[in-house]
Design a protein around this motif. Structure first.
Motif, PDB file in Angstrom:
ATOM      1  N   THR A 655      39.369 -18.920  40.324  1.00  0.00           N
ATOM      2  CA  THR A 655      39.480 -18.208  38.967  1.00  0.00           C
ATOM      3  C   THR A 655      40.921 -17.479  39.174  1.00  0.00           C
ATOM      4  OG1 THR A 655      38.887 -16.151  40.134  1.00  0.00           O
ATOM      5  CG2 THR A 655      36.973 -17.703  39.055  1.00  0.00           C
ATOM      6  N   ARG A 656      41.245 -17.000  38.041  1.00  0.00           N
ATOM      7  CA  ARG A 656      42.551 -16.347  37.921  1.00  0.00           C
ATOM      8  C   ARG A 656      42.674 -15.267  38.906  1.00  0.00           C
ATOM      9  NH1 ARG A 656      44.313 -15.093  32.217  1.00  0.00           N
ATOM     10  NH2 ARG A 656      46.069 -14.289  33.520  1.00  0.00           N
ATOM     11  N   TRP A 657      41.479 -14.512  39.464  1.00  0.00           N
ATOM     12  CA  TRP A 657      41.575 -13.666  40.345  1.00  0.00           C
ATOM     13  C   TRP A 657      41.202 -13.742  41.778  1.00  0.00           C
ATOM     14  CZ3 TRP A 657      36.628 -12.717  41.894  1.00  0.00           C
ATOM     15  CH2 TRP A 657      35.498 -13.054  40.973  1.00  0.00           C
ATOM     16  N   ALA A 658      40.639 -15.150  42.007  1.00  0.00           N
ATOM     17  CA  ALA A 658      40.182 -15.363  43.408  1.00  0.00           C
ATOM     18  C   ALA A 658      40.171 -16.974  43.745  1.00  0.00           C
ATOM     19  CB  ALA A 658      38.890 -14.846  43.607  1.00  0.00           C
ATOM     20  N   GLN A 659      40.415 -17.262  44.751  1.00  0.00           N
ATOM     21  CA  GLN A 659      40.146 -18.680  45.198  1.00  0.00           C
ATOM     22  C   GLN A 659      38.858 -19.166  45.326  1.00  0.00           C
ATOM     23  OE1 GLN A 659      43.080 -20.692  45.620  1.00  0.00           O
ATOM     24  NE2 GLN A 659      44.035 -19.197  44.819  1.00  0.00           N
ATOM     25  N   ALA A 660      38.821 -20.585  45.141  1.00  0.00           N
ATOM     26  CA  ALA A 660      37.413 -21.139  45.563  1.00  0.00           C
ATOM     27  C   ALA A 660      36.894 -20.772  46.797  1.00  0.00           C
ATOM     28  CB  ALA A 660      37.592 -22.493  45.620  1.00  0.00           C
ATOM     29  N   GLY A 661      35.551 -20.266  46.933  1.00  0.00           N
ATOM     30  CA  GLY A 661      34.945 -19.885  48.520  1.00  0.00           C
ATOM     31  C   GLY A 661      35.178 -18.440  48.603  1.00  0.00           C
ATOM     32  N   HIS A 662      35.714 -17.715  47.584  1.00  0.00           N
ATOM     33  CA  HIS A 662      35.659 -16.278  47.775  1.00  0.00           C
ATOM     34  C   HIS A 662      34.213 -15.625  47.638  1.00  0.00           C
ATOM     35  CE1 HIS A 662      36.275 -12.121  46.846  1.00  0.00           C
ATOM     36  NE2 HIS A 662      35.556 -12.209  45.701  1.00  0.00           N
TER      37      HIS A 662
END
Length: 995
Positions: A655-662
């Motif tokens: 997302t615009r605020w976190a990477q995949a896997g967050h």
């Protein structure tokens, strides 16, 4: 020269309040270096300030936007509730630091003919403005924009803009928020080109059913290409297939509003806010705010934040499961709201009104109840609502904060309801709640919150039970506008509060106080950097350390409290039982399709390579739950020890605020209990454990009578039991094989946290502890007994001078299987009871055993909860696993040093250092541990983190437990279940040496 600063009116010469928007019309930023001179009175440098011929070449320069007190001129001031000047409204003292600003500028060569508007986004506290020698007017309302029409005054070249800013003004009486007083031009200054016949103001009404109406002060055309829409202003349309906007799915439709050759940017979010059936609904469904109160703050820039800092805040909020912001206690920079629209946050937008300091006048003369302030109060309301009305993220208007009650709130309420009937209103401080659509409180206890959820709360003072006001209030949704005061180490009970908030449909959410510590960058006399608080400024009144109450440290490093909040408010719940997991979707609007679920198994914190995988979770809608079978783990064959499964819900895509896997949410479940094993060494990091109480519940105080001491006199200097060596006089352990150590001694003390100190005389636990001497225990040996060759019993008594209270201790050592088993029994004696009232006068903050080790020890490895610090009421974020850290890294650098670095439910601990034998400790079953290079007493005495220096020893606590953290720095007393009871305490451990 006219002096406006003591006029109670809001301003003069200004344009009407209007929406903040971006367009393709030319805009000239006037930010940069301005000439500046600070004077001691409201007259500033005198009447020549606006004269274009004035020679200001000898003046200093200052950055705009900024606060002059953070740019080397005068000092910032911090108060919590008190006004820093006499309560003599609307007048101010003669000593009133005043900054005079001057800027020379030219227009760009292509600046259009026609109208020009000069806009200030924020000036604290009163700004009077001249352009080319002509008075434009003045404004108060520091955190709100104001504009002047400068058509005909601005010229192509050689413009002179002059501004006089008084630190204190009549407006300061309306701005007594808990924050630093930071004067200056602290937000952007801009010159705007406004085309003839162009749109100055417009209003967007976009409902979640697809109904759209855009109105404007002149006719224009609305275009939304994605929806294939072209429609004139003033015409309502209903569109099919529109995705509603929410904080969980911030769907914006981009378009333009055009007139007179200008194209205004539109970012439309279709959403509906209403209160129905005693609940807050957005888009027809109930919502639960998982929020924080946010002041604008930066340690270098104060409230003058740039866009990157705003983005950093929002991304941190989203990554920590925060979905809502209360803009405490004033409207933020408009860019922050644009970002909330884009990233997705619910916003309670609060007006720049607080008169808290009138509490010291018994609320006599309180501005909301005095007619002369009516226009100033309404002006602030209008400017907030008009500026922010088109932001879908803004779902509630807050009328202000801690300003008592008064007739002006009825005027404010009526104006907002006429102007914007699409949003509910919040105001907490009037006990009648007649102007609020919410019942709201600050800092209720857990018991009080439970009663509120049941709509069984006692009426506020002055409200008659069963009256119309009482009945109406009970029917309102409840908004917990402030709770969990995050000052210093804490807050505690976040999971307890969240469990109640999720249990009753009346609740629409809560906002932790607050987002960030308000520390300001400074250096001491030796040039060492530190963060200043109010007490570092030599001025009275002074709020001291009370500005350090955030979930972030001043440099925006997340505190352990933020990690705990993230866990408490995570939007996915897990309940593992009977070979399956029930997954609960706690989102209000979206299903769990954006998440993936992964699992793995660990034994004693060591991952089992073949036991890992993913869970196939079927569609689970908002506020629904699904049952998912767990794989057959075959844990019994994984090996002996504690077997745990960890399940995580993670973002499938970036997302615009976190990477995949967050990681969004997680749980850990103990699958089976194997034989408790002791490997030769701990290594690797690992897993979680069930929340059993760190301390048994408090029982009646058992004050034991004196007992006789037994044991032979030992003339030899040392006594040996196996490979352990003890002092022959005191019985203190001195050595195990090649490992040197000293101790243990009974330890009941911790360096008080800010919550231990409480607020004033209320909840002042630390003062009570010190009054009875818990910080100054002395120890007496009571005899040594050796029942057999493998056992040593050491008796003693510990207590403070001047008191009879204390503990009789028995340390029983047994050497077996190449290790030293230690059983500690501590029995209370003496005057723990308040004889006048017959109840417990105080209970200790800790029940523990303190050891010292050589200073060469550098690292710890443990199996238990980690990796961050944890306490009995703040441990949900700490997983059970295997962790490694340096001793120095275990310390949490709170701006004001205090107790930190504890770890609950530690099964096994190893302390190591180069060239030194490793100490291994096994809890039986669990211990709390802390390890640091200074004592609790040194930690207590330190004013700054840099006051803590290496003592040359390592101080290791192996404890039965500590009391919880709570949030009594501004909140209820710590619940009894999180205190250390005064009763017999017993705990045990095994000490061994690993080569």
């Amino acid at each position: 020269m006219v002096a406006f600063h003591e006029d109670p009116g809001p301003g003069s010469g200004r344009r009407a309040a209007r929406a903040d928007f971006r367009s393709d019309a030319p805009r000239l930023s006037l930010n940069g270096r301005w000439r500046f001179l600070l004077s001691g009175t409201a007259d500033g440098t005198g009447p020549t300030l606006p004269d274009p011929e004035l020679d200001d070449s000898g003046w200093e320069t200052i950055r705009v936007p900024s606060h002059w007190v953070l740019e080397g001129h005068d000092q910032p001031r911090y108060t919590n509730t008190a006004y820093p000047f006499p309560i003599d409204p609307p007048y101010l003292p003669d000593d009133n630091p005043t900054g005079d600003y001057r800027l020379r500028f030219d227009l760009p060569p292509d600046w259009p003919a026609g109208r020009s508007v000069l806009r200030y986004q924020g000036v604290d506290s009163c700004g009077t403005v001249w352009l080319n020698g002509e008075l434009l007017g003045h404004s108060k309302g520091s955190r709100l924009p104001f504009e002047f029409d400068v058509t005909g005054l601005v010229r192509p070249r050689g413009n002179l803009l002059a501004v006089r800013v008084q630190r204190w003004s009549s407006g300061s009486y309306l701005e007594d928020q808990d924050m630093w007083w930071l004067p200056g031009i602290f937000r952007d200054v801009e010159l705007l080109s406004r085309p003839e016949g162009g749109i100055d103001d417009f209003t967007v009404r976009a409902s979640h059913d697809g109904t759209l109406l855009v109105t404007a002060d002149v006719p224009g055309i609305v275009e939304i290409p994605e929806l294939g829409l072209t429609v004139p202003t003033g015409q309502s349309v209903t569109l099919d297939g529109v995705e509603p906007w929410s904080a969980e799915h911030p769907r914006l439709y981009r378009g333009t509003l055009s007139a007179a050759g200008e194209r205004i940017e539109l970012a439309i979010g279709f959403r509906t806010v209403e209160i129905s059936g005693g609940r807050l609904l957005v888009n027809g469904v109930p919502v639960l705010f998982r929020g924080v109160n946010r002041h604008e703050h930066d340690p270098e820039r104060g409230r003058s934040l740039d866009r990157d800092t705003m983005i950093r805040d929002i991304e941190l909020m989203k990554r920590h499961n925060v979905n809502a912001v209360r803009t405490a206690h004033y409207p933020p920079h408009p860019e922050f709201l644009r970002l909330c629209d884009e990233y997705g946050l619910w916003v309670v937008d609060e007006c720049d009104i607080e008169t808290h300091g009138f509490i010291y006048a018994g609320w006599e003369g309180n501005p909301p109840d005095e007619p002369m302030w009516r226009e100033a109060l309404l002006d602030r309301t209008r400017r907030m609502v008009e500026r922010d009305k088109n932001h879908p993220s803004v779902v509630v208007w807050s009328l202000g904060n801690e300003s008592g009650s008064g007739a002006a709130f009825a005027d404010i309420e009526n104006w907002i309801r006429r102007r914007d009937p699409t949003r509910p209103l919040h105001y907490e401080r009037d006990p009648s709640y007649r102007h609020s659509d919410f019942h709201s409180l600050m800092y209720p206890s857990l018991d009080d919150l439970e009663r509120i959820g049941q709509r069984k709360e006692d009426p506020p003072e002055g409200v008659t039970p069963g009256s119309d006001e009482d009945v109406r209030r009970r029917g309102l949704p409840f908004l917990l506008c402030e709770y969990a005061h995050a000052m210093g180490n804490g807050p505690g009970s976040l999971s307890d509060y969240q469990a109640i908030l999720e249990s009753y449909e009346r609740f629409c959410g809560a906002f932790v106080w607050e987002w960030i510590d308000h520390g300001l960058s400074g250096r001491d006399s030796q040039g060492r950097p530190y963060y200043r608080h109010g007490g570092d400024i030599d001025a009275q009144p002074n709020g001291e350390r009370y500005c350090l109450d955030g979930l972030l440290f001043p440099d925006r490093t997340p505190s352990p409290g933020l990690a705990e909040l993230r866990k408490a408010i995570e939007p996915v719940g897990f309940d593992v039982s009977g070979g399956s997991v029930i997954i609960t979707n706690k989102y209000d609007m979206v299903d769990l399709g954006h998440l993936s679920f992964r699992w793995w198994v660990e034994v004693d914190g060591v991952p089992v390579e073949r036991l890992t995988g993913t869970l196939e979770v079927p569609r689970c809608g908002a506020r629904e739950r699904v049952r998912v079978p767990l794989p057959r783990f075959g844990a019994g064959s994984a090996g002996e020890g504690e077997t745990w499964v960890t399940i995580e819900a993670v973002l499938t895509a970036a997302t615009r605020w976190a990477q995949a896997g967050h990681v969004v949410a997680w749980t850990q479940v103990r699958l089976a209990t194997g034989t408790h094993r002791r490997p030769a060494r701990l290594s690797l990091p690992a897993a979680p454990t069930p929340p059993d109480d760190a301390l048994p519940p408090t029982t009646a105080v058992a004050v034991l009578p004196g007992v006789g001491w037994v044991g032979a006199e030992h003339e030899q200097p040392f006594v040996r039991v196996g490979a352990a060596e003890f002092d022959g006089r005191t019985g203190r352990l001195k050595r195990i094989g090649e490992l040197e150590l000293d101790g243990p001694v009974l330890d009941v003390w911790r360096a008080p946290t800010e919550n231990d100190r409480g607020q004033g005389p209320r909840n002042a636990l630390a003062a009570d502890w010190e009054a009875v001497g818990l910080d100054r225990f002395l120890h007496r040996s009571g005899g040594i007994e050796r029942p057999d060759d493998h056992t040593l019993v050491v008796r003693g008594r510990s207590g403070p001078a001047t008191r009879t209270l204390g503990f009789r201790t028995t340390f029983t050592y047994r050497w077996r299987d190449g290790a030293l088993h230690l059983q500690i029994d501590a029995d209370p004696v003496g005057d723990w009871l308040d004889t006048a009232y017959g109840h417990l006068s105080v209970s200790p903050p800790r029940m523990g055993a303190r050891f010292t080790l050589p200073g060469g020890y550098t690292d710890v490895t443990w199996f238990g909860r980690g990796p961050e610090e944890s306490y009995t009421d703040s441990r949900a974020a700490a997983r059970v696993g295997r962790f490694t850290s340096s001793i120095d890294a275990l310390q949490t650098p709170y701006v004001v040093p205090q107790e930190n670095g504890n770890h609950v439910e530690t099964r096994r601990l190893e302390v190591s250092g180069p060239g030194l034998a490793t100490l291994r400790v096994d809890g039986e079953p669990h211990l709390d541990f802390t390890a640091r290079r200074w004592t609790s007493e040194t930690l207590q005495a330190a004013r700054r983190p840099h006051d803590l220096t290496d003592s040359g020893r390592v101080w290791l606590n192996l404890d039965h437990g500590q009391q919880g953290l709570g949030s009594a720095s501004c909140g209820p007393a710590l619940p009894e279940r999180y205190r250390v009871p005064v009763r017999r305490h017993s705990w045990s451990m095994t000490l061994a040496v690993v080569d």
